[in-house]
Design an enzyme around this catalytic site. Structure first.
Site, mmCIF file in Angstrom:
data_model
loop_
_atom_site.group_PDB
_atom_site.id
_atom_site.type_symbol
_atom_site.label_atom_id
_atom_site.label_comp_id
_atom_site.label_asym_id
_atom_site.label_seq_id
_atom_site.Cartn_x
_atom_site.Cartn_y
_atom_site.Cartn_z
ATOM 1 N N ARG A 1 93.964 20.405 60.983
ATOM 2 C CA ARG A 1 93.215 19.285 61.582
ATOM 3 C C ARG A 1 91.713 19.525 61.514
ATOM 4 O O ARG A 1 90.946 18.621 61.209
ATOM 5 C CB ARG A 1 93.661 19.061 63.026
ATOM 6 C CG ARG A 1 95.090 18.532 63.152
ATOM 7 C CD ARG A 1 95.553 18.509 64.589
ATOM 8 N NE ARG A 1 95.485 19.858 65.162
ATOM 9 C CZ ARG A 1 95.625 20.112 66.462
ATOM 10 N NH1 ARG A 1 95.824 19.149 67.324
ATOM 11 N NH2 ARG A 1 95.555 21.354 66.897
ATOM 12 N N ASN B 1 98.563 16.457 65.239
ATOM 13 C CA ASN B 1 99.857 17.061 64.960
ATOM 14 C C ASN B 1 100.944 16.165 65.529
ATOM 15 O O ASN B 1 100.758 15.540 66.575
ATOM 16 C CB ASN B 1 99.967 18.431 65.640
ATOM 17 C CG ASN B 1 99.173 19.510 64.924
ATOM 18 O OD1 ASN B 1 98.816 19.370 63.764
ATOM 19 N ND2 ASN B 1 98.883 20.593 65.610
#
Length: 106
Positions: free
Chosen positions: A31, A49
């Site tokens: 990320r 996620n």
């Protein structure tokens, strides 16, 4: 894919696309790297996620730049990640960006 790839002009307009990346993409700073790459390209959107081990989100910006990040999500990712698949959906033209920046969502 849509359109003629490299033949697309810079002033092509804005697009929005959703993505989901599968593979070893959690616990590898995926990320953080996605956010960094998006900011480098001047794109907005988000990344998070999922509970089933993938990373998903949305990208918005100029068509050519969005395509660059799509390639990055498909092939590169964070250094320790292993991408098995990147899927893109809901690709559409937009008249204005719907996000202020590119955020990591929990």
């Amino acid at each position: 894919g849509l359109g003629g790839g490299a033949a697309m002009a810079e002033g092509e307009g804005l697009v929005s696309v959703d993505y989901e990346v599968s593979g070893k993409v959690q616990g590898v700073f995926f990320r953080k790297y996605t956010q960094g790459e998006a900011k480098r390209l001047g794109l907005v959107g988000w990344v998070q996620n999922t509970s089933h081990g993938t990373v998903r989100g949305q990208i918005q910006g100029p068509t050519a730049r969005v395509q660059e990040l799509q390639e990055w999500l498909r092939k590169i990712g964070s250094p320790q990640s292993r991408i098995s698949r990147a899927e893109f959906s809901n690709e559409k033209k937009i008249t204005a960006l719907e996000h202020k920046d590119f955020q990591i969502l929990k």
